[in-house]
Motif scaffolding. Sequence first.
Motif, PDB file in Angstrom:
ATOM      1  N   LEU A  24       0.845  -1.187   0.000  1.00 29.42           N
ATOM      2  CA  LEU A  24       0.000   0.000   0.000  1.00 29.42           C
ATOM      3  C   LEU A  24       0.885   1.243   0.000  1.00 29.42           C
ATOM      4  CD1 LEU A  24      -3.034   0.976   0.362  1.00 29.42           C
ATOM      5  CD2 LEU A  24      -2.420   1.296   2.759  1.00 29.42           C
ATOM      6  N   THR A  25       0.649   2.150  -0.927  1.00 31.96           N
ATOM      7  CA  THR A  25       1.463   3.371  -1.036  1.00 31.96           C
ATOM      8  C   THR A  25       0.666   4.578  -0.571  1.00 31.96           C
ATOM      9  OG1 THR A  25       2.721   2.484  -2.904  1.00 31.96           O
ATOM     10  CG2 THR A  25       2.777   4.865  -2.583  1.00 31.96           C
ATOM     11  N   LEU A  69       5.321  11.830   9.488  1.00 20.77           N
ATOM     12  CA  LEU A  69       6.265  10.728   9.688  1.00 20.77           C
ATOM     13  C   LEU A  69       5.999  10.022  11.009  1.00 20.77           C
ATOM     14  CD1 LEU A  69       9.579  12.428   8.477  1.00 20.77           C
ATOM     15  CD2 LEU A  69       8.258  10.673   7.273  1.00 20.77           C
ATOM     16  N   GLN A  70       5.723  10.802  12.038  1.00 21.59           N
ATOM     17  CA  GLN A  70       5.456  10.211  13.344  1.00 21.59           C
ATOM     18  C   GLN A  70       4.173   9.385  13.327  1.00 21.59           C
ATOM     19  OE1 GLN A  70       5.449  13.781  15.679  1.00 21.59           O
ATOM     20  NE2 GLN A  70       7.693  13.961  15.715  1.00 21.59           N
ATOM     21  N   ALA A  71       3.157   9.898  12.651  1.00 20.45           N
ATOM     22  CA  ALA A  71       1.902   9.152  12.529  1.00 20.45           C
ATOM     23  C   ALA A  71       2.107   7.869  11.727  1.00 20.45           C
ATOM     24  CB  ALA A  71       0.839  10.027  11.879  1.00 20.45           C
ATOM     25  N   PHE A  72       2.895   7.979  10.662  1.00 23.27           N
ATOM     26  CA  PHE A  72       3.150   6.817   9.814  1.00 23.27           C
ATOM     27  C   PHE A  72       3.878   5.720  10.591  1.00 23.27           C
ATOM     28  CE2 PHE A  72       5.971   4.585   6.752  1.00 23.27           C
ATOM     29  CZ  PHE A  72       4.981   3.967   5.989  1.00 23.27           C
ATOM     30  N   SER A  73       4.802   6.101  11.446  1.00 24.35           N
ATOM     31  CA  SER A  73       5.540   5.103  12.228  1.00 24.35           C
ATOM     32  C   SER A  73       4.596   4.336  13.149  1.00 24.35           C
ATOM     33  CB  SER A  73       6.648   5.775  13.045  1.00 24.35           C
ATOM     34  OG  SER A  73       6.106   6.565  14.094  1.00 24.35           O
ATOM     35  N   ARG A  74       3.554   4.993  13.650  1.00 21.54           N
ATOM     36  CA  ARG A  74       2.576   4.322  14.501  1.00 21.54           C
ATOM     37  C   ARG A  74       1.676   3.410  13.672  1.00 21.54           C
ATOM     38  NH1 ARG A  74      -0.002   8.484  18.737  1.00 21.54           N
ATOM     39  NH2 ARG A  74      -0.764   6.473  19.530  1.00 21.54           N
ATOM     40  N   VAL A  75       1.363   3.846  12.456  1.00 26.65           N
ATOM     41  CA  VAL A  75       0.565   2.997  11.571  1.00 26.65           C
ATOM     42  C   VAL A  75       1.324   1.706  11.245  1.00 26.65           C
ATOM     43  CG1 VAL A  75      -0.436   2.833   9.266  1.00 26.65           C
ATOM     44  CG2 VAL A  75      -0.744   4.911  10.596  1.00 26.65           C
ATOM     45  N   LEU A  76       2.625   1.836  11.036  1.00 28.61           N
ATOM     46  CA  LEU A  76       3.445   0.663  10.713  1.00 28.61           C
ATOM     47  C   LEU A  76       3.358  -0.404  11.806  1.00 28.61           C
ATOM     48  CD1 LEU A  76       6.718   2.211   9.220  1.00 28.61           C
ATOM     49  CD2 LEU A  76       5.094   0.718   8.034  1.00 28.61           C
ATOM     50  N   GLU A  77       3.236   0.032  13.051  1.00 26.43           N
ATOM     51  CA  GLU A  77       3.186  -0.899  14.174  1.00 26.43           C
ATOM     52  C   GLU A  77       1.900  -1.718  14.177  1.00 26.43           C
ATOM     53  OE1 GLU A  77       3.567   1.587  17.541  1.00 26.43           O
ATOM     54  OE2 GLU A  77       5.648   2.176  17.135  1.00 26.43           O
ATOM     55  N   ARG A  78       0.826  -1.183  13.564  1.00 30.60           N
ATOM     56  CA  ARG A  78      -0.485  -1.818  13.668  1.00 30.60           C
ATOM     57  C   ARG A  78      -0.977  -2.411  12.349  1.00 30.60           C
ATOM     58  NH1 ARG A  78      -3.687   2.902  17.087  1.00 30.60           N
ATOM     59  NH2 ARG A  78      -1.998   3.377  18.557  1.00 30.60           N
ATOM     60  N   ALA A 124       2.026  -4.793   3.926  1.00 29.46           N
ATOM     61  CA  ALA A 124       3.221  -3.997   3.629  1.00 29.46           C
ATOM     62  C   ALA A 124       2.766  -2.606   3.217  1.00 29.46           C
ATOM     63  CB  ALA A 124       4.027  -4.652   2.515  1.00 29.46           C
ATOM     64  N   ILE A 125       3.448  -1.604   3.717  1.00 30.55           N
ATOM     65  CA  ILE A 125       3.014  -0.229   3.503  1.00 30.55           C
ATOM     66  C   ILE A 125       4.233   0.670   3.376  1.00 30.55           C
ATOM     67  CG2 ILE A 125       2.842   0.131   5.995  1.00 30.55           C
ATOM     68  CD1 ILE A 125       0.545   2.040   5.521  1.00 30.55           C
ATOM     69  N   ARG A 126       4.137   1.716   2.562  1.00 35.57           N
ATOM     70  CA  ARG A 126       5.233   2.667   2.425  1.00 35.57           C
ATOM     71  C   ARG A 126       4.669   4.079   2.318  1.00 35.57           C
ATOM     72  NH1 ARG A 126       7.447   2.101  -3.857  1.00 35.57           N
ATOM     73  NH2 ARG A 126       5.432   2.374  -4.875  1.00 35.57           N
ATOM     74  N   LEU A 127       5.510   5.055   2.626  1.00 33.58           N
ATOM     75  CA  LEU A 127       5.137   6.471   2.556  1.00 33.58           C
ATOM     76  C   LEU A 127       6.058   7.171   1.571  1.00 33.58           C
ATOM     77  CD1 LEU A 127       3.609   9.005   3.630  1.00 33.58           C
ATOM     78  CD2 LEU A 127       5.417   9.206   5.361  1.00 33.58           C
ATOM     79  N   VAL A 128       5.474   7.889   0.611  1.00 31.88           N
ATOM     80  CA  VAL A 128       6.239   8.647  -0.376  1.00 31.88           C
ATOM     81  C   VAL A 128       5.994  10.134  -0.144  1.00 31.88           C
ATOM     82  CG1 VAL A 128       6.609   9.141  -2.816  1.00 31.88           C
ATOM     83  CG2 VAL A 128       6.095   6.797  -2.079  1.00 31.88           C
ATOM     84  N   ALA A 143      13.335   4.091   7.764  1.00 31.44           N
ATOM     85  CA  ALA A 143      13.973   4.434   6.482  1.00 31.44           C
ATOM     86  C   ALA A 143      13.596   3.451   5.382  1.00 31.44           C
ATOM     87  CB  ALA A 143      15.486   4.483   6.655  1.00 31.44           C
ATOM     88  N   GLY A 144      13.362   2.193   5.738  1.00 30.65           N
ATOM     89  CA  GLY A 144      13.030   1.201   4.730  1.00 30.65           C
ATOM     90  C   GLY A 144      11.635   1.342   4.159  1.00 30.65           C
ATOM     91  N   GLN A 145      10.791   2.128   4.825  1.00 31.44           N
ATOM     92  CA  GLN A 145       9.402   2.292   4.383  1.00 31.44           C
ATOM     93  C   GLN A 145       9.070   3.712   3.924  1.00 31.44           C
ATOM     94  OE1 GLN A 145      10.075   0.759   7.540  1.00 31.44           O
ATOM     95  NE2 GLN A 145      10.059  -1.198   6.485  1.00 31.44           N
TER      96      GLN A 145
END
Length: 224
Positions: A142-143, A160-169, A173-177, A198-200
């Motif tokens: 998901l992009t 970025l901070q919100a995205f890091s919390r989304v990654l935990e839940r 596979a998900i990435r942020l552009v 950094a990998g996402q």
Amino acid sequence: DEALLRPLTRINAKGRFDLQGVWRLYRCIVDYKPDVIHVHHTVSAFWAALFGRLLGTKIIRSEHSNPQFHTPIQHAAKSITRGLSDLVLCNSRNTYRGIPDYQKSVLKDRCKIVYNGVDVDRIERASSIPPPFAVVDRSEVLTIGTVGRLIDEKNHKRLLQAFSRVLERFERAIRLVVIGGGEKLFVLRKEVDRLGIAGQVILTGEVEREKVYAALHSFDVFVM
């Protein structure tokens, strides 16, 4: 009529206080003798509006953001420029609300809301252009994407901070552009490293407009 088109003239000012740049701007206006001068931003708009008014030229000013983020010097320069203008165009209701009430009462019908235009056909044509990042299988990754200058007003750090919390839940596979250039690029890179994501996360930097439109077709979710 192409016979009326003038070549682009670069003022090439070296900074806000480049007096030679100010003089070149004045000479440009005198030589061109424009019927209308359309101004934006702060310092260049102030000088162009002042010179234009002295030379009897109509002035249109475009406001692009709510003044709450401006410095006292910016407030003063933009306030003077609005006063010199025959028409002030605000790109949103929020931008309009940010103009001081006393000035809106003076400007009256000279201050209007005109939303930014969008060339939908141009965006659609960009669907065949590769985006400025690797294309992945959308069923597997998901992009999430965003586009904008990397400045405090856009609050990319919070994203970025919100995205890091989304990654935990998030189980997929998900990435942020993040597409855009600006003064906060280095700060955001440090934040990405601090959060260990950094990998996402992909920070593309500034890219050409067609590439931006191509990216819109590749996003599953757009965040502002």
